[in-house]
Design a protein around this motif. Structure first.
Motif, mmCIF file in Angstrom:
data_model
loop_
_atom_site.group_PDB
_atom_site.id
_atom_site.type_symbol
_atom_site.label_atom_id
_atom_site.label_comp_id
_atom_site.label_asym_id
_atom_site.label_seq_id
_atom_site.Cartn_x
_atom_site.Cartn_y
_atom_site.Cartn_z
ATOM 1 N N TYR A 162 4.653 -11.909 -35.943
ATOM 2 C CA TYR A 162 3.277 -11.736 -36.402
ATOM 3 C C TYR A 162 2.777 -10.312 -36.169
ATOM 4 O O TYR A 162 1.998 -9.787 -36.969
ATOM 5 N N SER A 163 3.234 -9.684 -35.097
ATOM 6 C CA SER A 163 2.767 -8.316 -34.832
ATOM 7 C C SER A 163 3.262 -7.349 -35.899
ATOM 8 O O SER A 163 2.513 -6.479 -36.356
ATOM 9 N N ILE A 164 4.526 -7.502 -36.357
ATOM 10 C CA ILE A 164 5.011 -6.592 -37.401
ATOM 11 C C ILE A 164 4.463 -6.981 -38.772
ATOM 12 O O ILE A 164 4.456 -6.168 -39.698
ATOM 13 N N ALA A 165 3.994 -8.238 -38.902
ATOM 14 C CA ALA A 165 3.326 -8.635 -40.138
ATOM 15 C C ALA A 165 1.939 -8.002 -40.234
ATOM 16 O O ALA A 165 1.329 -7.991 -41.301
ATOM 17 N N ILE A 166 1.462 -7.473 -39.115
ATOM 18 C CA ILE A 166 0.197 -6.736 -39.113
ATOM 19 C C ILE A 166 0.450 -5.255 -39.369
ATOM 20 O O ILE A 166 -0.216 -4.630 -40.187
ATOM 21 N N TYR A 167 1.443 -4.694 -38.687
ATOM 22 C CA TYR A 167 1.763 -3.269 -38.824
ATOM 23 C C TYR A 167 3.243 -3.092 -38.515
ATOM 24 O O TYR A 167 3.672 -3.269 -37.368
ATOM 25 N N GLN A 168 4.028 -2.729 -39.542
ATOM 26 C CA GLN A 168 5.480 -2.801 -39.424
ATOM 27 C C GLN A 168 6.082 -1.928 -38.332
ATOM 28 O O GLN A 168 7.060 -2.314 -37.691
ATOM 29 N N SER A 169 5.519 -0.755 -38.100
ATOM 30 C CA SER A 169 6.130 0.152 -37.121
ATOM 31 C C SER A 169 6.027 -0.376 -35.690
ATOM 32 O O SER A 169 6.675 0.154 -34.780
ATOM 33 N N LEU A 170 5.245 -1.444 -35.483
ATOM 34 C CA LEU A 170 5.135 -2.027 -34.139
ATOM 35 C C LEU A 170 6.397 -2.777 -33.718
ATOM 36 O O LEU A 170 6.478 -3.260 -32.589
ATOM 37 N N ILE A 171 7.384 -2.871 -34.594
ATOM 38 C CA ILE A 171 8.659 -3.473 -34.212
ATOM 39 C C ILE A 171 9.278 -2.740 -33.037
ATOM 40 O O ILE A 171 10.017 -3.318 -32.229
ATOM 41 N N ILE A 298 12.939 7.995 -25.257
ATOM 42 C CA ILE A 298 12.562 9.059 -26.192
ATOM 43 C C ILE A 298 12.979 8.696 -27.616
ATOM 44 O O ILE A 298 12.211 8.870 -28.569
ATOM 45 N N LEU A 299 14.186 8.168 -27.771
ATOM 46 C CA LEU A 299 14.658 7.780 -29.100
ATOM 47 C C LEU A 299 13.793 6.668 -29.697
ATOM 48 O O LEU A 299 13.486 6.671 -30.889
ATOM 49 N N THR A 300 13.398 5.719 -28.852
ATOM 50 C CA THR A 300 12.555 4.621 -29.331
ATOM 51 C C THR A 300 11.197 5.133 -29.788
ATOM 52 O O THR A 300 10.644 4.674 -30.789
ATOM 53 N N LEU A 301 10.649 6.119 -29.056
ATOM 54 C CA LEU A 301 9.365 6.701 -29.436
ATOM 55 C C LEU A 301 9.424 7.301 -30.834
ATOM 56 O O LEU A 301 8.467 7.204 -31.605
ATOM 57 N N PHE A 302 10.571 7.891 -31.178
ATOM 58 C CA PHE A 302 10.718 8.555 -32.475
ATOM 59 C C PHE A 302 11.502 7.709 -33.474
ATOM 60 O O PHE A 302 12.015 8.240 -34.461
ATOM 61 N N CYS A 303 11.582 6.411 -33.235
ATOM 62 C CA CYS A 303 12.382 5.543 -34.101
ATOM 63 C C CYS A 303 11.920 5.565 -35.550
ATOM 64 O O CYS A 303 12.740 5.563 -36.469
ATOM 65 N N MET A 304 10.602 5.564 -35.767
ATOM 66 C CA MET A 304 10.108 5.573 -37.142
ATOM 67 C C MET A 304 10.540 6.838 -37.863
ATOM 68 O O MET A 304 10.904 6.802 -39.043
ATOM 69 N N ASN A 305 10.513 7.974 -37.171
ATOM 70 C CA ASN A 305 10.981 9.218 -37.777
ATOM 71 C C ASN A 305 12.452 9.128 -38.157
ATOM 72 O O ASN A 305 12.871 9.597 -39.216
ATOM 73 N N ILE A 306 13.229 8.507 -37.274
ATOM 74 C CA ILE A 306 14.663 8.369 -37.511
ATOM 75 C C ILE A 306 14.921 7.429 -38.687
ATOM 76 O O ILE A 306 15.775 7.684 -39.533
ATOM 77 N N VAL A 307 14.157 6.335 -38.749
ATOM 78 C CA VAL A 307 14.345 5.351 -39.816
ATOM 79 C C VAL A 307 14.053 5.950 -41.187
ATOM 80 O O VAL A 307 14.805 5.747 -42.140
#
Length: 501
Positions: A162-171, A298-307
């Protein structure tokens, strides 16, 4: 150091104290936004439910269609958001098992993070996003603090879904939280053999949650008779550019955080990084594992950039507050004589309040500027077609006004943006803004209504010159710029021309 006369280890007292502290800090840090209403980009539409369903945010849509106001209620929506965020802070304090001083230190850093200003700018979704952050926090709490399969895998899967159904990057937020917990565990020297089990539980829950998210999303699209808008695939550069170019963009975006070129207000990343590597100078029992967790963090913080393969706006850095506050907490724990570290908490609070107030002041000035110019336009329309300003008028706004953004700091994303030139000219947005602000009653015309008479439009002067407002059949055309914007019909929110025609 005894901050208040409370039991340092009374869990209920600490939870209540953390919640109230966080709530008060949010009110101070984001006080300007709370007390100075303004419309920002995306806040002009009265109903975003179908659009958010189409871009995969059906969790947001369900909340807005049921218990939350759509699109928002000034002041109430902000306060509700602060309450939900304060609750998430309390849950995190319980995850980390902090004593009173530690909880206060963490709370100040967490609640004063400027990153959330970039979310709070969108009042139409900040309350649902705060709900998603709370759900993600509860998911990690269950994984860390419970033992049964139901509590550590199944329930968290539903919460993550449900949290990612609200905002996907919260995965990625649950992973930041869990890694922070593991880092704190290492600093404390706890003999904990559950690390692998916890990571496995979160991975399984995430996979189940993602499957549920996609399956339910498809069913909801069918229910609403909608087609999905490929929001994520449109911004992923891996699909359109070479791997080398994408890697270069990722490296450059991460470098900005290490070289004080991060989005406005997020240069505190460097402080967090220093706190994170500080324990490596101390005799930790498992230094190698701690170093590995730091890298993961650190990698998790920038995961969206990596994706997506490039730098992204600050609003996607949803793990930043957890990263910053957890790193500071680690320094607070490892430095035994830590009374001087309260200066860091004080700095974070004042810096957060200053940066946040500046950002929302910029938006406030931009809104008033747009309001003033739009009022002049509405007055000119009424004079041109000789009707009362209250009479509904079918209008097409052609092009974008040549208007500079108000004086604003570098890297401040959408703060200070103008409705009159967003998307290089978006008639539907301008119409919605004027209607929402009660400047005029505009019936939005479509690009198709004027397309056959483009020669007349191109030949006309640009507002506020005489002749810039004229009629084509039953449509009043207001020429704001020389060329049509990226989204002639104003259907899409992105700025890719081929998707807006």
């Amino acid at each position: 150091m005894q901050i208040l006369q409370l039991d340092q280890n009374n869990k209920h007292q600490i939870a209540i104290f953390s919640f109230l502290s966080a709530l008060i800090i949010y009110i101070f840090v984001f006080g300007f936004e709370l007390t100075h209403f303004s419309l920002s980009i995306d806040e002009e539409f009265n109903n975003n439910i179908l659009h958010t369903v189409a871009i995969g945010r059906w969790g947001h849509a369900l909340l807005k269609a049921s218990i939350y106001p759509e699109p928002f209620i000034p002041f109430f929506t902000e306060i509700l958001t602060f309450i939900l965020l304060a609750a998430s802070c309390t849950v995190i304090v319980k995850i980390f098992c902090l004593n009173l001083n530690q909880s206060l230190f963490f709370t100040v850093l967490y609640a004063s993070s400027v990153q959330f200003a970039y979310q709070l700018q969108f009042l139409n979704q900040c309350d649902t996003l705060a709900t998603a952050i709370l759900l993600s926090s509860v998911a990690v709490y269950l994984i860390v603090r419970k033992n049964s399969f139901l509590h550590t895998v199944i329930f968290p899967a539903f919460l993550i879904c449900y949290s990612i159904a609200i905002y996907q990057s919260l995965i990625f937020l649950p992973y930041s939280l869990l890694i922070a917990y593991l880092l704190i565990d290492e600093v404390r020297g706890t003999e904990n053999t559950r690390h692998l089990k916890l990571i496995t539980a979160l991975c399984i829950s995430s996979v189940i949650g993602l499957i549920l998210y996609f399956v339910l999303g498809k069913l909801i699209l069918i229910y609403y008779h909608l087609q999905t808008e490929s929001y994520l695939s449109n911004i992923v550069t891996w699909f359109n550019e070479s791997p080398g170019e994408s890697l270069k963009k990722i490296r450059r975006s991460i470098e900005h955080y290490f070289t004080l070129k991060a989005p406005y207000g997020l240069n505190t990343f460097l402080i967090a990084f220093l706190f994170l590597i500080l324990p490596l100078l101390y005799p930790l029992k498992r230094k190698a594992r701690y170093g590995f967790y730091v890298l993961l963090s650190i990698l998790t913080l920038f995961c969206m950039n990596i994706v997506v393969g490039k730098g992204l706006p600050a609003r996607t850095m949803t793990s930043f507050a957890v990263f910053f506050a957890s790193a500071g907490l680690i320094g607070f724990i490892i430095i035994r004589k830590n009374k001087y570290l309260w200066a860091v908490a004080a700095f974070s609070f004042l810096y957060g309040m200053a940066c946040s107030s500046n950002l929302f002041y910029i938006d406030y000035i931009a809104y008033n500027k747009d309001y003033r110019l739009a009022s002049f336009i509405a007055s000119d329309i009424a004079k041109e077609i000789k009707v009362s300003p209250d009479v509904p008028v079918k209008v097409y706004f052609f092009g974008a006004m040549d208007i500079k953004r108000v004086n604003r700091p570098n890297n401040s994303d959408m703060f200070g943006a103008s409705f009159l030139n967003w998307d290089s000219g978006n008639s539907v947005r301008i119409s919605a803004f004027m209607n929402k602000a009660e400047i005029a009653t505009i019936i939005p015309a479509s690009y198709a209504d004027i397309k056959s008479d483009l020669n007349t439009v191109y030949a006309a002067p640009v507002w506020p010159q005489k002749g810039s407002i004229f009629q084509i059949k039953d449509v009043v055309v207001v020429k704001l710029g020389q060329s049509v914007g990226y989204c002639p019909n104003g259907v899409k929110e992105n700025t890719i021309p081929k998707q807006c025609l």
